[in-house]
Structures are given as structure tokens and as C-alpha cells.
Design an enzyme around this catalytic site. Sequence first.
Site, PDB file in Angstrom:
ATOM      1  N   ASP A 232       0.834  -1.220   0.000  1.00  0.00           N
ATOM      2  CA  ASP A 232       0.000   0.000   0.000  1.00  0.00           C
ATOM      3  C   ASP A 232       0.865   1.265   0.000  1.00  0.00           C
ATOM      4  OD1 ASP A 232      -1.344  -2.245   1.067  1.00  0.00           O
ATOM      5  OD2 ASP A 232      -2.841  -0.995   2.041  1.00  0.00           O
ATOM      6  N   HIS A 234      -1.106   4.464  -0.456  1.00  0.00           N
ATOM      7  CA  HIS A 234      -2.119   5.348   0.149  1.00  0.00           C
ATOM      8  C   HIS A 234      -1.850   6.842   0.037  1.00  0.00           C
ATOM      9  CE1 HIS A 234      -5.242   2.818   1.658  1.00  0.00           C
ATOM     10  NE2 HIS A 234      -4.393   2.002   2.276  1.00  0.00           N
ATOM     11  N   ASP A 261      -4.137  -0.307  -3.295  1.00  0.00           N
ATOM     12  CA  ASP A 261      -4.279   0.795  -2.322  1.00  0.00           C
ATOM     13  C   ASP A 261      -3.273   1.911  -2.593  1.00  0.00           C
ATOM     14  OD1 ASP A 261      -6.338  -0.624  -1.253  1.00  0.00           O
ATOM     15  OD2 ASP A 261      -5.679  -0.508   0.822  1.00  0.00           O
ATOM     16  N   ASP A 264      -6.390   7.220  -1.404  1.00  0.00           N
ATOM     17  CA  ASP A 264      -7.155   7.384  -0.157  1.00  0.00           C
ATOM     18  C   ASP A 264      -6.231   7.610   1.039  1.00  0.00           C
ATOM     19  OD1 ASP A 264      -9.707   7.322  -1.156  1.00  0.00           O
ATOM     20  OD2 ASP A 264     -10.028   5.193  -0.785  1.00  0.00           O
ATOM     21  N   ARG A 265      -6.780   8.297   2.030  1.00  0.00           N
ATOM     22  CA  ARG A 265      -6.089   8.631   3.286  1.00  0.00           C
ATOM     23  C   ARG A 265      -4.999   9.678   3.087  1.00  0.00           C
ATOM     24  NH1 ARG A 265      -7.922   5.917   7.498  1.00  0.00           N
ATOM     25  NH2 ARG A 265      -9.093   4.030   7.131  1.00  0.00           N
ATOM     26  N   ASN A 293      -8.526  -2.894  -2.146  1.00  0.00           N
ATOM     27  CA  ASN A 293      -9.909  -2.603  -1.734  1.00  0.00           C
ATOM     28  C   ASN A 293     -10.202  -1.103  -1.778  1.00  0.00           C
ATOM     29  OD1 ASN A 293      -8.100  -2.558   0.655  1.00  0.00           O
ATOM     30  ND2 ASN A 293      -9.945  -1.964   1.757  1.00  0.00           N
ATOM     31  N   HIS A 294      -9.146  -0.257  -1.870  1.00  0.00           N
ATOM     32  CA  HIS A 294      -9.378   1.194  -1.963  1.00  0.00           C
ATOM     33  C   HIS A 294      -9.484   1.698  -3.401  1.00  0.00           C
ATOM     34  CE1 HIS A 294      -9.491   2.939   2.117  1.00  0.00           C
ATOM     35  NE2 HIS A 294      -8.936   1.791   2.433  1.00  0.00           N
ATOM     36  N   HIS A 342      -3.851  -8.271  -3.225  1.00  0.00           N
ATOM     37  CA  HIS A 342      -3.869  -7.221  -2.210  1.00  0.00           C
ATOM     38  C   HIS A 342      -4.290  -7.750  -0.835  1.00  0.00           C
ATOM     39  CE1 HIS A 342      -4.134  -3.322  -0.361  1.00  0.00           C
ATOM     40  NE2 HIS A 342      -5.338  -3.631   0.073  1.00  0.00           N
ATOM     41  N   ARG A 390     -12.626  -6.776   9.895  1.00  0.00           N
ATOM     42  CA  ARG A 390     -13.009  -5.608   9.087  1.00  0.00           C
ATOM     43  C   ARG A 390     -14.497  -5.573   8.775  1.00  0.00           C
ATOM     44  NH1 ARG A 390      -8.201  -3.666   6.402  1.00  0.00           N
ATOM     45  NH2 ARG A 390      -6.505  -5.158   6.635  1.00  0.00           N
ATOM     46  N   HIS A 417      -2.305  -4.735   2.433  1.00  0.00           N
ATOM     47  CA  HIS A 417      -3.607  -4.542   3.079  1.00  0.00           C
ATOM     48  C   HIS A 417      -3.570  -4.261   4.579  1.00  0.00           C
ATOM     49  CE1 HIS A 417      -7.947  -4.827   3.108  1.00  0.00           C
ATOM     50  NE2 HIS A 417      -8.031  -6.048   3.599  1.00  0.00           N
TER      51      HIS A 417
END
Length: 489
Positions: A232, A234, A261, A264-265, A293-294, A342, A390, A417
Amino acid sequence: MTENGSEKMAEEEQNSSAEKLKEKANNYFKDKDYENAIKYYTEAVELNPTNAVYYSNRSLAYLRTECYGYALADATRALELDKNYIKGYYRRATSNMALGKFKAALKDYETVVRVRPNDKDAKMKYQECNKIVKQKAFERAIASDELKRSVVDSLDIENMTIEDDYTGPKLEDGKVTLKFMKELMDWFKDQKKLHRKFAYQMLIQVKELLSKLPSLVEVSLKETEKMTICGDTHGQYFDLLNIFELNSLPSPTNPYLFNGDFVDRGSFSVEVILTLFGFKLLYPEHFHLLRGNHETDNMNQMYGFEGEVKAKYTGQMFQLFSEVFQWLPLAQCINNKVLVMHGGLFSEDGVTLDDIRKIDRNRQPPDSGPMCDLLWSDPQPQNGRSVSKRGVSCQFGPDVTERFLEQNKLQYIVRSHEVKAEGYEVTHSGKCITVFSAPNYCDQMGNKGAYIHLRGSDLNPEFHQFIAVPHPNVKPMAYANSLMQLGMM
């Protein structure tokens, strides 16, 4: 003293110990040490399982560590113990929002507004959530109109003018070159925007390229070749540049795989994704991207990417990003021996590489099944499977990994992840490796980042760690949905 009296004293003592544990947990929480906070809230719950506050506080710590399933269960338990506990409704709503269950969240915000009609914050959250529920209903109505047109059809790229005062990088005859990439990375470093015309051209080209790939990409490394696998990133653009600094730029002799990923964030997600897409266009055979998943609408709506694209470009460009993300492959197999994805393995046994090849991936991921698992599942130390922390997919044990590898004649899996203190983790007797490449995740986790070198000669993973580098003063989640920013308080 009567028997009742001594029982009462023992209970009071226990409750007082529980309170001390809660205070200890609260201090860890303030220091952003959520793992220890969870540990001591749990001990408090064990001593006094009827106190709604302990569950609610632990729920918030779970939210901070992205264990939305556990957070939801705790908030629900808090409300079972005390249906008037307002914070419980907030926590449960935030958990549901994080899981994309907007209607369920709306119900809880409604309750808060009813009980506290003058609470401005509650009203704002209710309105914001209501807006999303309506928007989702509208999108579903449009989606059921089968002939959903691509954004590409409504773009007139040719007639997009490049203003005279634009001095940034330009595609050469519409193509990405190494010179363009180097200029682009420097331009982004100065917090400047690539002209929308070139951004659109890159997105259209990368969509075309990705749509020709299978859901399971297969690559072979020769004896002398090595590949770098990153986890990731991010939206942490300055840490991405640091990876290229430490490990050299991608090239035909320095291939990379980024394991989902990307966005995001972190608040430089546009810069990260356009840089990665640029290298994909420059070296399609030697630069690989898998979906996380993002790379999905629900996550992007909550965790900042949609807001960031709208702030830096337009809503229409976000729609195009969404179309491109749907074509990202789901897994990659290296030398028929190492499988990279991922999230992780599957909710049931018997899934084969051929099943992965057959996944129709051009969609938003479903709530269950192999596509969902590849993006969302996590390993666990004990055998068997259990409910995911999750709230999506599952957790799988060493025996599950063993059976999957045996059936598919593989050596081990690499996944991402999950944030890891050292940037990587080896579990399941060396057969399940996690790599995470966003150091000091969200500017607060204090973790290292890592990447893996895999050589064709022996496929033994070699780990390289790195620490976070400074970035301009734009905080993580700056573009996130206000419900996520405030819901975390």
C-alpha cells in the site's frame, strides 16, 4: 459481614479495577497506541462486562485500526447494554459508514437527531449521510440503465486548450516518455497540477491498456532478473518518490509490482496514481499494478480520493478514474510459484488459479466471493477461518494457506492490506508474506515501510525497510468525507 455484603464489596473492587484499566487504555488511546488501548479496554470489559462505555471506547480504538467489523459489534453491544447511550449510536453509524452501509448509518444518525434536536454536529452528520443515501439510490437507478456510457464518450480532448501560462510537463505526441515522467515527478513535488488534457489522455490510454489484461497476470523472471514488490502507498507521494530514490526508477531492467491501495487517506493520491499510471504506460511489460480494496467507489467516497480529484480536477475525472480502477487486475503469479494479491485467500477451499482467471472484474467488488476475498481478506495465526475484523470477507489460517498452495502448486503468497510495524511480516511458516509501503501511515502509526526484492534464480524474498520522509503540510484525510473526519472523534 453478610454473604451479600462481601459479594457487593468484591464487585465494587472489580468495578474499580475495571475503571483503572479504562483510564490506562484512555491514555494509550491519547498517545495513538491503539493496540494497547484495545488490550486494556478488553481487560476492563472482562472485569465488568455490563459497562457500555468500555465497549464504546474499544469500538473507537477498533475504528482507528480499521477493524470495522469489531467496531460495529462493540457499538452494537454498548447499545444493547444502554439504549440511551448516544455515543454508541455515533460509533455504530461511523462503523457502518466505513463499511459502506449508509442506510444503517442513517438510522442511527436519525436516532441522535431525535434525542438531541439542537445538536448541530448530529444534524450535519444526518444531512451528510442522507445526501449519500440519496446519491447511491440515484446511481443505482442510472446503473440499471444497461447502456451506461463511458466518460470517454463525452470528452472532447482535442479541443481542450492548453493555456499559455502552463509551463508544466507535456505528453510528446500524446505519449508518455521517460523525460515526461521525470518532469512530472518534479512538477508534482512542487505541488503543481498536471494539465487536465494530459491527465485525461493518460487515463484513457491506461484504461485501454488495463482492459486487455487478464484478471490473473502471469509473469516470468529469468535467473538473472529481479522484481520489486511494493505494498500500500495510500496517497503518500513523497514516500513513493523515496522508494524510487532508494531502489531506482522503474525500467525494463528494474521492474516493479505495486500491490493496490495507491489512493485514499494520504492527501497526494492524485500525484501517486498519475505517477504509477505514467510508468505503466511507459513500461507496460515491466511495471505492474494490482487492484486494492481502496480502488473502489465506496472507499474513495469516504477516504478522500473522490474529494481530492474533485478539488484538483472535476467530478467527471473521478468517474473516469473509477472506470479505470475496475480494469486493474486482481492477482499476479510469478514464475508459476508466487501468487500476489492485495488482500488474501478465500472464504472457502477449492479456489484455483483458473477460477481467478475467470473472474469478471470490470465492476465494483461484490460483498462476498473470490473477488471480494482477493481485495479484503486477512491472515490469522490460528487454523481455520473466522469472521473478519473488518466486517468484510474473512480471516484465514495457516492450514487454509497450506491447502491452497498445495492445490495450486505454489510456494507462497505475498499480500499487503495491513499496516505492519516493520513494514512487512512473515507468517504461516513463511508461506504468507505481508508487505506495506506507507511508512508512518496517516502521519501517526510510526511504522516503517518496506518493499521486497524477488530474484528469478531462487524466488527467496529479500526485505528492504525505509522510514517516512517529510511532506508538505497537507494532513492525511484532508479531502475525506466529513463524516469520516468527524466520526473518528
